[in-house]
Design a protein around this motif. Structure first.
Motif, PDB file in Angstrom:
ATOM      1  N   TYR A 145       3.454   2.287 -12.748  1.00 54.30           N
ATOM      2  CA  TYR A 145       3.412   2.761 -11.264  1.00 54.30           C
ATOM      3  C   TYR A 145       3.336   1.451 -10.399  1.00 54.30           C
ATOM      4  O   TYR A 145       3.076   1.489  -8.714  1.00 54.30           O
ATOM      5  N   LEU A 146       2.298   0.122 -10.965  1.00 56.92           N
ATOM      6  CA  LEU A 146       1.909  -0.930 -10.209  1.00 56.92           C
ATOM      7  C   LEU A 146       2.446  -1.963 -11.157  1.00 56.92           C
ATOM      8  O   LEU A 146       2.578  -2.496 -11.662  1.00 56.92           O
ATOM      9  N   ALA A 147       2.826  -3.190  -9.524  1.00 53.85           N
ATOM     10  CA  ALA A 147       2.674  -4.496  -9.943  1.00 53.85           C
ATOM     11  C   ALA A 147       1.442  -5.482 -11.149  1.00 53.85           C
ATOM     12  O   ALA A 147       0.841  -4.645 -10.864  1.00 53.85           O
ATOM     13  N   GLN A 148       2.440  -5.938 -12.239  1.00 55.22           N
ATOM     14  CA  GLN A 148       0.702  -6.509 -12.918  1.00 55.22           C
ATOM     15  C   GLN A 148      -0.068  -7.587 -12.249  1.00 55.22           C
ATOM     16  O   GLN A 148      -1.076  -7.172 -12.660  1.00 55.22           O
ATOM     17  N   VAL A 208       9.566  -5.145 -11.101  1.00 59.80           N
ATOM     18  CA  VAL A 208      10.399  -6.053 -11.147  1.00 59.80           C
ATOM     19  C   VAL A 208      10.134  -7.041  -9.804  1.00 59.80           C
ATOM     20  O   VAL A 208       8.827  -8.827 -10.476  1.00 59.80           O
ATOM     21  N   TYR A 209       9.556  -6.626  -9.372  1.00 61.88           N
ATOM     22  CA  TYR A 209       9.850  -7.507  -7.169  1.00 61.88           C
ATOM     23  C   TYR A 209       7.898  -7.174  -7.279  1.00 61.88           C
ATOM     24  O   TYR A 209       8.273  -7.597  -5.938  1.00 61.88           O
ATOM     25  N   GLN A 210       6.878  -6.380  -7.769  1.00 60.45           N
ATOM     26  CA  GLN A 210       5.656  -6.652  -8.036  1.00 60.45           C
ATOM     27  C   GLN A 210       5.498  -5.846  -6.723  1.00 60.45           C
ATOM     28  O   GLN A 210       4.746  -6.559  -5.521  1.00 60.45           O
ATOM     29  N   GLY A 211       6.508  -4.502  -6.304  1.00 58.18           N
ATOM     30  CA  GLY A 211       5.725  -3.494  -5.438  1.00 58.18           C
ATOM     31  C   GLY A 211       5.211  -2.145  -5.845  1.00 58.18           C
ATOM     32  O   GLY A 211       4.941  -2.107  -6.690  1.00 58.18           O
ATOM     33  N   THR A 212       4.171  -1.558  -5.315  1.00 54.14           N
ATOM     34  CA  THR A 212       3.736  -1.080  -5.682  1.00 54.14           C
ATOM     35  C   THR A 212       3.884   0.733  -5.007  1.00 54.14           C
ATOM     36  O   THR A 212       4.814   0.902  -3.444  1.00 54.14           O
ATOM     37  N   LEU A 213       4.358   1.448  -6.131  1.00 59.64           N
ATOM     38  CA  LEU A 213       5.090   2.949  -6.189  1.00 59.64           C
ATOM     39  C   LEU A 213       3.621   3.820  -5.515  1.00 59.64           C
ATOM     40  O   LEU A 213       2.363   4.109  -5.724  1.00 59.64           O
ATOM     41  N   ASP A 214       3.953   3.886  -3.912  1.00 60.97           N
ATOM     42  CA  ASP A 214       3.060   5.407  -3.017  1.00 60.97           C
ATOM     43  C   ASP A 214       3.149   6.399  -3.703  1.00 60.97           C
ATOM     44  O   ASP A 214       2.112   6.994  -3.946  1.00 60.97           O
ATOM     45  N   ALA A 235       9.095  -8.731   2.532  1.00 59.80           N
ATOM     46  CA  ALA A 235      10.670  -7.966   3.060  1.00 59.80           C
ATOM     47  C   ALA A 235      11.309  -9.032   2.008  1.00 59.80           C
ATOM     48  O   ALA A 235      12.300  -8.123   1.999  1.00 59.80           O
ATOM     49  N   ARG A 236      11.579  -9.980   2.349  1.00 58.32           N
ATOM     50  CA  ARG A 236      12.683  -9.823   1.008  1.00 58.32           C
ATOM     51  C   ARG A 236      12.234  -9.911  -0.580  1.00 58.32           C
ATOM     52  O   ARG A 236      13.580  -9.116  -1.308  1.00 58.32           O
ATOM     53  N   ARG A 237      11.174  -9.585  -0.822  1.00 50.60           N
ATOM     54  CA  ARG A 237      11.231  -9.245  -2.328  1.00 50.60           C
ATOM     55  C   ARG A 237      11.587  -6.844  -2.660  1.00 50.60           C
ATOM     56  O   ARG A 237      12.114  -6.901  -3.331  1.00 50.60           O
ATOM     57  N   ALA A 238      11.315  -6.923  -1.056  1.00 52.44           N
ATOM     58  CA  ALA A 238      11.642  -5.507  -0.864  1.00 52.44           C
ATOM     59  C   ALA A 238      13.288  -5.314  -1.051  1.00 52.44           C
ATOM     60  O   ALA A 238      13.550  -4.147  -0.974  1.00 52.44           O
ATOM     61  N   VAL A 239      13.937  -6.076   0.031  1.00 52.43           N
ATOM     62  CA  VAL A 239      15.091  -6.628   0.461  1.00 52.43           C
ATOM     63  C   VAL A 239      15.886  -6.422  -0.945  1.00 52.43           C
ATOM     64  O   VAL A 239      16.595  -5.888  -2.142  1.00 52.43           O
ATOM     65  N   ARG A 240      15.047  -7.166  -1.853  1.00 50.25           N
ATOM     66  CA  ARG A 240      15.661  -7.687  -3.399  1.00 50.25           C
ATOM     67  C   ARG A 240      16.057  -6.336  -4.269  1.00 50.25           C
ATOM     68  O   ARG A 240      16.718  -6.705  -5.309  1.00 50.25           O
ATOM     69  N   ALA A 241      14.335  -6.050  -4.146  1.00 52.60           N
ATOM     70  CA  ALA A 241      14.622  -4.843  -5.365  1.00 52.60           C
ATOM     71  C   ALA A 241      15.472  -3.586  -4.552  1.00 52.60           C
ATOM     72  O   ALA A 241      16.292  -3.183  -5.935  1.00 52.60           O
ATOM     73  N   ALA A 242      15.789  -3.228  -3.485  1.00 54.15           N
ATOM     74  CA  ALA A 242      16.567  -2.297  -3.193  1.00 54.15           C
ATOM     75  C   ALA A 242      17.735  -2.534  -3.691  1.00 54.15           C
ATOM     76  O   ALA A 242      18.269  -1.749  -3.684  1.00 54.15           O
TER      77      ALA A 242
END
Length: 253
Positions: A145-148, A208-214, A235-242
């Motif tokens: 659930y959490l980024a590393q 993979v892009y170290q986002g946080t699952l809220d 923002a770039r991480r979120a786009v790549r994750a999407a």
């Protein structure tokens, strides 16, 4: 530690090694014996004993160097080392502790003291092993659930600010298109299976892009980038994750 503990007794004198073997065996331990430094290193790495009873003065490689090498190796660093030293060798005792020995015992042995020190070190190792196992299990759960970086911060006991600060974040909202209609005509157990597979795949892509699952909301998932750890390129991480989520979900069909 399950069953009887295994102790490696390293002593270059055959008579003393035999005495240690018989004494420790009588206490119920599995006992291995080594007679020089290189043999000791080899047997520790091969058998991974629960404790090493290590004489300082051995041919080829002394106990100090054996201990230093074992403590420098992550595969053997957690094995307790009980160093054996002479009554007058204060400097040896200090040096032994300096290279990583966990404790020492003075020759000639008081066997009651030897048994007590061994038991104490084995209890400490058992507790340390238990804590490591718990941490490994905790890490496994948190990584779902959490980024590393967040996981490491939590496990290292560092302060993690979960509120009280204002910062710009990027929110990525994931929703399974058409899932409500699908759920109405699909058996409940199949619906649950589909949710687990699809949201699990999406969550892995976010991490993979170290986002946080809220939070998870039915067939949807809310994720955040740039919190709690700063990410200048959030923002770039979120786009790549999407994009990765879309790619991986398409591969499921």
């Amino acid at each position: 530690m399950t069953g009887a503990a295994t102790i490696l007794a390293a002593d270059d004198t055959q008579e003393e090694a035999d005495v240690l073997h018989d004494f420790l065996s009588a206490l119920g331990y599995n006992v291995l014996v080594a007679h020089d430094g290189l043999e000791t290193l080899s047997k520790v790495r091969l058998f991974r004993p629960d404790l090493l009873l290590l004489d300082i003065h051995m041919p080829g490689m002394d106990g100090f160097e054996v201990c230093r090498r074992l403590k420098a190796d992550p595969l053997t660093a957690d094995i307790p080392v009980l160093m054996v030293t002479g009554l007058r060798d204060l400097r040896d005792r200090v040096k032994g502790l300096g290279v990583g020995a966990d404790d020492y015992i003075i020759k000639p042995f008081d066997f009651e003291e030897l048994a007590a020190r061994i038991a104490a070190r084995l209890r400490a190792k058992q507790e340390a092993d238990r804590l490591r196992l718990e941490q490994a299990r905790t890490r496994e759960v948190l990584q779902r659930y959490l980024a590393q970086p967040v996981v490491e911060t939590i496990l290292n006991g560092s302060d993690l600010a979960l509120g009280g600060t204002r910062r710009e974040v990027t929110v990525l909202f994931v929703d399974l298109h058409g899932f409500t209609a699908l759920a109405e005509r699909t058996p409940p157990e199949k619906v649950l299976e589909l949710l687990n597979v699809h949201l699990g795949t999406a969550a892995e892509a976010v991490l993979v892009y170290q986002g946080t699952l809220d939070k998870f909301m039915g067939d949807a998932m809310l994720t955040i980038f740039n919190a709690p750890h700063p990410q200048p390129d959030h923002a770039r991480r979120a786009v790549r994750a999407a994009w990765l989520i879309r790619t991986r979900l398409q591969q499921l069909h």
